[in-house]
Design a protein around this motif. Structure first.
Motif, PDB file in Angstrom:
ATOM      1  N   ARG A 178       7.861   2.511  -9.358  1.00 45.12           N
ATOM      2  CA  ARG A 178       8.033   1.049  -9.327  1.00 45.12           C
ATOM      3  C   ARG A 178       9.332   0.644 -10.031  1.00 45.12           C
ATOM      4  O   ARG A 178      10.121  -0.140  -9.495  1.00 45.12           O
ATOM      5  N   LEU A 179       9.543   1.194 -11.239  1.00 50.83           N
ATOM      6  CA  LEU A 179      10.738   0.824 -11.997  1.00 50.83           C
ATOM      7  C   LEU A 179      12.011   1.167 -11.225  1.00 50.83           C
ATOM      8  O   LEU A 179      12.954   0.379 -11.168  1.00 50.83           O
ATOM      9  N   LYS A 180      12.015   2.345 -10.613  1.00 51.75           N
ATOM     10  CA  LYS A 180      13.206   2.786  -9.883  1.00 51.75           C
ATOM     11  C   LYS A 180      13.442   1.914  -8.641  1.00 51.75           C
ATOM     12  O   LYS A 180      14.562   1.475  -8.373  1.00 51.75           O
ATOM     13  N   LEU A 188      13.387  -4.000   1.804  1.00 56.66           N
ATOM     14  CA  LEU A 188      12.601  -2.845   1.365  1.00 56.66           C
ATOM     15  C   LEU A 188      11.127  -3.163   1.546  1.00 56.66           C
ATOM     16  O   LEU A 188      10.624  -4.126   0.955  1.00 56.66           O
ATOM     17  N   PHE A 189      10.450  -2.354   2.348  1.00 55.12           N
ATOM     18  CA  PHE A 189       8.999  -2.494   2.486  1.00 55.12           C
ATOM     19  C   PHE A 189       8.372  -1.601   1.420  1.00 55.12           C
ATOM     20  O   PHE A 189       8.409  -0.375   1.532  1.00 55.12           O
ATOM     21  N   ILE A 190       7.828  -2.219   0.393  1.00 56.92           N
ATOM     22  CA  ILE A 190       7.526  -1.477  -0.837  1.00 56.92           C
ATOM     23  C   ILE A 190       6.089  -0.972  -0.909  1.00 56.92           C
ATOM     24  O   ILE A 190       5.732  -0.282  -1.863  1.00 56.92           O
ATOM     25  N   GLY A 191       5.253  -1.301   0.066  1.00 57.19           N
ATOM     26  CA  GLY A 191       3.857  -0.845   0.005  1.00 57.19           C
ATOM     27  C   GLY A 191       3.206  -1.266  -1.301  1.00 57.19           C
ATOM     28  O   GLY A 191       3.415  -2.383  -1.789  1.00 57.19           O
ATOM     29  N   ASP A 192       2.440  -0.361  -1.886  1.00 60.05           N
ATOM     30  CA  ASP A 192       1.687  -0.715  -3.095  1.00 60.05           C
ATOM     31  C   ASP A 192       2.382  -0.289  -4.384  1.00 60.05           C
ATOM     32  O   ASP A 192       1.725   0.066  -5.357  1.00 60.05           O
ATOM     33  N   THR A 193       3.716  -0.357  -4.401  1.00 61.37           N
ATOM     34  CA  THR A 193       4.387  -0.190  -5.693  1.00 61.37           C
ATOM     35  C   THR A 193       4.173  -1.453  -6.537  1.00 61.37           C
ATOM     36  O   THR A 193       4.378  -1.434  -7.742  1.00 61.37           O
ATOM     37  N   ILE A 194       3.774  -2.549  -5.887  1.00 61.02           N
ATOM     38  CA  ILE A 194       3.383  -3.779  -6.596  1.00 61.02           C
ATOM     39  C   ILE A 194       2.029  -4.235  -6.067  1.00 61.02           C
ATOM     40  O   ILE A 194       1.844  -4.374  -4.858  1.00 61.02           O
ATOM     41  N   HIS A 195       1.076  -4.455  -6.962  1.00 63.44           N
ATOM     42  CA  HIS A 195      -0.210  -5.032  -6.564  1.00 63.44           C
ATOM     43  C   HIS A 195      -0.314  -6.499  -6.960  1.00 63.44           C
ATOM     44  O   HIS A 195      -0.888  -7.308  -6.246  1.00 63.44           O
ATOM     45  N   GLY A 202       6.308  -7.205   0.175  1.00 64.62           N
ATOM     46  CA  GLY A 202       5.137  -6.593  -0.459  1.00 64.62           C
ATOM     47  C   GLY A 202       3.837  -6.987   0.233  1.00 64.62           C
ATOM     48  O   GLY A 202       3.574  -8.180   0.399  1.00 64.62           O
ATOM     49  N   PRO A 203       3.027  -6.018   0.604  1.00 67.08           N
ATOM     50  CA  PRO A 203       1.755  -6.347   1.276  1.00 67.08           C
ATOM     51  C   PRO A 203       0.824  -7.200   0.424  1.00 67.08           C
ATOM     52  O   PRO A 203       0.049  -7.982   0.964  1.00 67.08           O
ATOM     53  N   HIS A 204       0.882  -7.058  -0.912  1.00 67.05           N
ATOM     54  CA  HIS A 204      -0.067  -7.792  -1.756  1.00 67.05           C
ATOM     55  C   HIS A 204       0.578  -8.930  -2.544  1.00 67.05           C
ATOM     56  O   HIS A 204      -0.074  -9.552  -3.383  1.00 67.05           O
ATOM     57  N   ILE A 205       1.860  -9.185  -2.296  1.00 72.09           N
ATOM     58  CA  ILE A 205       2.508 -10.338  -2.915  1.00 72.09           C
ATOM     59  C   ILE A 205       2.102 -11.576  -2.114  1.00 72.09           C
ATOM     60  O   ILE A 205       1.974 -11.517  -0.883  1.00 72.09           O
ATOM     61  N   SER A 206       1.888 -12.693  -2.813  1.00 74.86           N
ATOM     62  CA  SER A 206       1.380 -13.889  -2.144  1.00 74.86           C
ATOM     63  C   SER A 206       2.161 -14.171  -0.852  1.00 74.86           C
ATOM     64  O   SER A 206       3.396 -14.224  -0.859  1.00 74.86           O
ATOM     65  N   TYR A 207       1.418 -14.312   0.245  1.00 77.01           N
ATOM     66  CA  TYR A 207       1.986 -14.478   1.591  1.00 77.01           C
ATOM     67  C   TYR A 207       3.108 -15.510   1.613  1.00 77.01           C
ATOM     68  O   TYR A 207       2.948 -16.561   1.006  1.00 77.01           O
ATOM     69  N   ILE A 223       3.529   3.964   8.067  1.00 72.21           N
ATOM     70  CA  ILE A 223       2.476   3.809   7.065  1.00 72.21           C
ATOM     71  C   ILE A 223       3.053   4.087   5.670  1.00 72.21           C
ATOM     72  O   ILE A 223       3.688   5.121   5.448  1.00 72.21           O
ATOM     73  N   THR A 224       2.826   3.138   4.749  1.00 71.95           N
ATOM     74  CA  THR A 224       3.290   3.390   3.375  1.00 71.95           C
ATOM     75  C   THR A 224       2.358   4.377   2.676  1.00 71.95           C
ATOM     76  O   THR A 224       2.802   5.238   1.930  1.00 71.95           O
ATOM     77  N   HIS A 225       1.052   4.245   2.918  1.00 74.63           N
ATOM     78  CA  HIS A 225       0.072   5.174   2.362  1.00 74.63           C
ATOM     79  C   HIS A 225      -1.263   4.954   3.061  1.00 74.63           C
ATOM     80  O   HIS A 225      -1.435   3.963   3.788  1.00 74.63           O
ATOM     81  N   MET A 226      -2.193   5.867   2.854  1.00 77.60           N
ATOM     82  CA  MET A 226      -3.408   5.853   3.669  1.00 77.60           C
ATOM     83  C   MET A 226      -4.626   5.273   2.956  1.00 77.60           C
ATOM     84  O   MET A 226      -5.745   5.759   3.133  1.00 77.60           O
ATOM     85  N   HIS A 227      -4.420   4.229   2.171  1.00 79.40           N
ATOM     86  CA  HIS A 227      -5.569   3.475   1.659  1.00 79.40           C
ATOM     87  C   HIS A 227      -6.081   2.563   2.780  1.00 79.40           C
ATOM     88  O   HIS A 227      -5.315   2.139   3.656  1.00 79.40           O
TER      89      HIS A 227
END
Ligand SMILES: [Zn+2]
Length: 339
Positions: free
Chosen positions: A289-291, A256-263, A305-310, A151-155
């Motif tokens: 995000r920058l790092k 890299l599975f980045i989770g929500d570092t990018i929306h 990215g989970p929210h980057i266009s499929y 889990i990247t985070h619990m949202h």
């Protein structure tokens, strides 16, 4: 102007050309050609309903010896300009690239088959709104085959698919999350959260994660740790207090599975300083995000990215102020590539 029928008559074979084949009368041949050309006109598209279905929602590629599958959990429209830190810049960026607002936010879930384990990264929104379960099955796997879920985070759009009405949707999987993330959402009393949004999120985290804790199938980690051969954790706190990315390596390929570092890739790659209202600590989220993006660009890591266009996977290259996003090239056959 000549009608199609007149053109056809002109194109009909001459009587002379049929003299060698007396068994096919001239008029029958002409009629057959006329029928063949006029038939499609008689089948009007208005009689054929539009299919309005999408192809199966999974995408697959090899990463060294590992197999990566991306599942679409669906998309939803989002007025992203109203929830980001610089609305004018967001709208200007969208106008520049001719994208309408609201834009379609993707919900992608990732699965790595290492050859020994099936490891999933987040679980999407849950079966009420999401499509993970159906696309997982269409791709050839069963929920009971999943060994681990990182889990990247619990949202709710990341842990929502773990359980439904108290029942674990991945009965044989052990769930992993950072200790900071678990403590923040699961050990704070929901009524102690400062806003209804965070309180609601904590309740959702309990509803989806608690069944795994009760079954003895929940583990935490702290800092950088290797969880499985080739799979390590990477703290990226900020979006949530214990947000984590995961680095997966096989042969000389890295993802890299980045989770929500990018929306919103269209905005936050060129302008990585822009934050979103969902960030718990916006300054820390920006720094993380920058790092992370600089690390990916410098090392040629693939980003997922989970929210980057499929399907939400691609490379980055550095620009003066931000990053250029280069989606992976579609490959019809699922074959290993070496870089
Ligand atoms: Zn999310």
């Amino acid at each position: 102007m000549q009608t199609p029928a007149l053109l056809l008559v002109k194109q009909c074979p001459s009587r002379h050309s049929f003299q060698k084949r007396p068994s096919t009368p001239f008029w029958i041949s002409c009629f057959a050609i006329l029928l063949a050309i006029t038939l499609p006109d008689s089948l009007h598209a208005e009689d054929v309903p539009m299919a309005k279905t999408q192809s199966d929602g999974y995408y697959r590629m090899m990463l060294g010896e590992f197999e990566l599958t991306v599942f679409s959990d669906g998309t939803s429209p989002k007025a992203i300009d109203q929830i980001m830190s610089d609305p004018a810049k967001v709208r200007a960026e969208f106008e520049k690239i001719h994208l309408p607002m609201p834009y379609q936010s993707s919900y992608n879930v990732f699965l790595i088959h290492t050859g020994k384990k099936l490891v999933m990264f987040d679980t999407g929104r849950g079966i009420k709104n999401g499509h993970l379960q159906e696309n997982l099955r269409k791709s050839g796997y069963e929920p009971s085959q999943i060994d681990a879920i990182l889990i990247t985070h619990m949202h709710g759009d990341h842990v929502g698919g773990l359980s439904h009405q108290g029942k674990r949707q991945f009965p044989n999987a052990t769930v992993y999350a950072s200790k900071q993330e678990a403590d923040f959402w699961l050990k704070t009393k929901p009524e102690d959260f400062s806003s209804d949004r965070w309180k609601g999120n904590a309740l959702r985290a309990h509803a989806t994660v608690d069944p795994y804790i009760e079954a003895g199938k929940f583990k935490t980690f702290d800092g950088i740790q290797q969880l499985f051969p080739g799979i390590s954790t990477l703290p990226t706190h900020g979006h949530t207090p214990g947000h984590s990315a995961y680095l997966v390596q096989s042969q000389n390929r890295n993802i890299l599975f980045i989770g929500d570092t990018i929306h919103c890739a269209e905005v936050q790659f060129p302008h990585p300083a822009i934050t979103i209202q969902y960030d718990y600590e916006p300054d820390h989220a920006k720094a993380a995000r920058l790092k992370l993006l600089a690390t990916a660009a410098d090392n040629g890591y693939i980003i997922a990215g989970p929210h980057i266009s499929y399907p939400g996977i691609g490379h980055l290259s550095k620009l003066d102020d931000g990053f250029r996003w280069v989606p992976v090239q579609y490959q019809y056959e699922v074959k290993s590539q070496t870089k």
